[in-house]
Enzyme design. Structure first.
Site, short mmCIF file in Angstrom:
data_model
loop_
_atom_site.label_atom_id
_atom_site.label_comp_id
_atom_site.label_asym_id
_atom_site.label_seq_id
_atom_site.Cartn_x
_atom_site.Cartn_y
_atom_site.Cartn_z
CD GLU A 147 -54.86 -3.87 107.50
OE1 GLU A 147 -53.85 -3.17 107.26
OE2 GLU A 147 -55.90 -3.39 107.97
CD GLU A 152 -61.33 -2.14 109.57
OE1 GLU A 152 -60.54 -1.31 110.03
OE2 GLU A 152 -61.52 -2.30 108.35
#
Length: 451
Positions: A147, A152
């Site tokens: 990932e 974020e």
């Protein structure tokens, strides 16, 4: 979009890069894929939705205790003024009191190495909104699929420090010698990042993954020590995801009443563009097959077929012992005995994806021979997960007769729920709960036929 920030320092010491620097210029590369969101609606040839609260996949709250229900409605995802809008709303829907959207390019665009750039505006995140622009590997199970989180925001640490709208983070997650490994860094802007567009760029080559905002790099991750740091995940194809979550472990806001961010909240994406060099890999599912596609058959009238020496494997999952039997056609068949008291199953898995979109009005066909009265399931796995049809004795059999003779089974693909034929990963599956008596199952001549 994994929430863990307890980075594996032993592994990180092997792979963390040096000082921050401006990312390389994408203009030196070739533009190979883009979406400028100028059309009237979201392009289904480029994007597909994750829908629900994750419980249907066995990961309620999408594995992160998130509070929203993802939908594919225009209320939550739409094109507006030349931007993709992902909108989080406070409303009762399904099992949740918030809704939002999560879009991904799975089965539509995957790539290995290149420069990925997006221009994104986030809403006021204070507190409980969690926008994410990230990538998942196409091979294996998490974390071994890998990932890469490019953006974020809204973390619990940012909330505690009073910089919710100023802190952006990037991270990577992978499997390090059988355990989850994580490495990430945060960047604190001098001013709020919400309310205006900013350019987020990832530069990925065989040596490094680098992430920047408006030209300021805030993550460098060295990936050339593949064996020493167990970094195989970062040398395979990935697809892109965009979503706006509500609450969850990353934010530390775990209850509906604790969400104080202004809602509706909009995450807006002006464009997303991929640049690549010669030798990089790009998958777009172009030129899908049609006619008859052989999954497990030796018939000569197939327009195309799987190659079991390269792009497919037949996996016996549990409680299946080969038995001798005559094939329906050719020389090979699936012929197995399952013992009473244990579940059994098998699957034809791809080493990647197949775009079978031209078969949407067609059928899955195969020949089957059995006498079992037990219920079993026939399934297909796609970007939505597993989709199963129950074969209950006395119910819809799609041509099967349980008399021990060969019969053709013909299932319209429309009978499968939550099936994304644009992104098929397992083309044929059989599974059953533990039967009361031993079961013989023989299957042959498996193929897809269009309309």
């Amino acid at each position: 979009m994994n929430v863990s920030r307890a980075y594996t320092l032993a592994a990180a010491a092997l792979i963390a890069g040096g000082s921050l620097m401006v990312s390389s210029d994408a203009s030196a590369q070739t533009l190979v894929w883009e979406d400028n969101f100028n059309g009237p609606s979201i392009d289904g040839n480029k994007w597909i939705y994750d829908v629900g609260d994750g419980c249907q996949l066995g990961i309620c709250g999408w594995g992160n205790s998130e509070l929203q229900y993802y939908t594919s409605r225009p209320e939550n995802a739409r094109i507006e003024n030349g931007n993709l809008v992902i909108e989080a709303r406070r409303e009762n829907f399904g099992s949740r009191v918030f809704t939002s959207a999560r879009l991904k390019t799975e089965g539509r665009m995957h790539f290995k190495y290149g420069t990925l750039e997006a221009r994104i505006k986030v809403p006021d995140l204070r507190n409980g909104l969690w926008p994410a622009y990230w990538m998942l590997g196409t091979i294996g199970n998490w974390p071994a699929r890998g990932e890469i989180d490019l953006l974020e925001m809204g973390s619990a640490a940012a909330i505690a420090a009073g910089v919710t709208n100023r802190r952006v983070g990037a991270a990577v997650h992978w499997d390090y010698n059988g355990s989850q490994a994580d490495y990430g860094l945060d960047y604190n802007s001098a001013s709020d990042l919400n309310g205006g567009f900013h350019t987020y760029r990832m530069s990925w080559d065989p040596q490094f993954i680098r992430v920047s905002i408006d030209g300021q790099q805030y993550l460098e991750f060295a990936i050339s020590n593949i064996e020493g740091a167990s970094l195989h995940e970062f040398h395979q194809q990935y697809y892109v995801l965009l979503n706006l979550a509500v609450g969850g472990s990353y934010t530390g806001v775990m209850s509906n009443n604790a969400i104080t961010a202004p809602l509706p909240g909009k995450m807006e994406i002006d464009y997303i563009r991929l640049y690549q060099n010669p030798g990089s890999e790009l998958y777009t599912g172009a030129n899908p097959p049609s006619g008859k596609f052989g999954v497990y058959t030796e018939r000569a009238d197939m327009n195309a077929r799987l190659n079991y020496n390269g792009d497919a494997n037949l996996w016996l999952w549990n409680n299946l012992t080969p038995i001798s039997a005559s094939a329906f056609e050719g020389n090979q068949l699936m012929a197995y005995r399952a013992n009473a008291g244990a579940w059994y199953g098998l699957g034809v898995a791809l080493n990647g994806y197949k775009n079978m979109s031209l078969f949407g009005n067609g059928r899955l066909k195969f020949h089957m021979r059995t006498t079992t009265p037990s219920t079993f399931k026939i399934g297909i796995n796609s970007s939505f997960g597993d989709s199963w049809l129950d074969f209950v004795n006395g119910g819809q059999q799609y041509g099967l007769v349980r008399d021990g003779n060969w019969h053709e089974v013909s299932i319209p693909f429309s009978a499968f729920h939550d099936l994304d034929l644009r992104a098929v990963k397992q083309m044929f599956m059989v599974v059953s709960d533990p039967p009361a008596a031993n079961v013989d199952v023989l299957i042959d001549n498996v193929y897809y036929q269009d309309n």
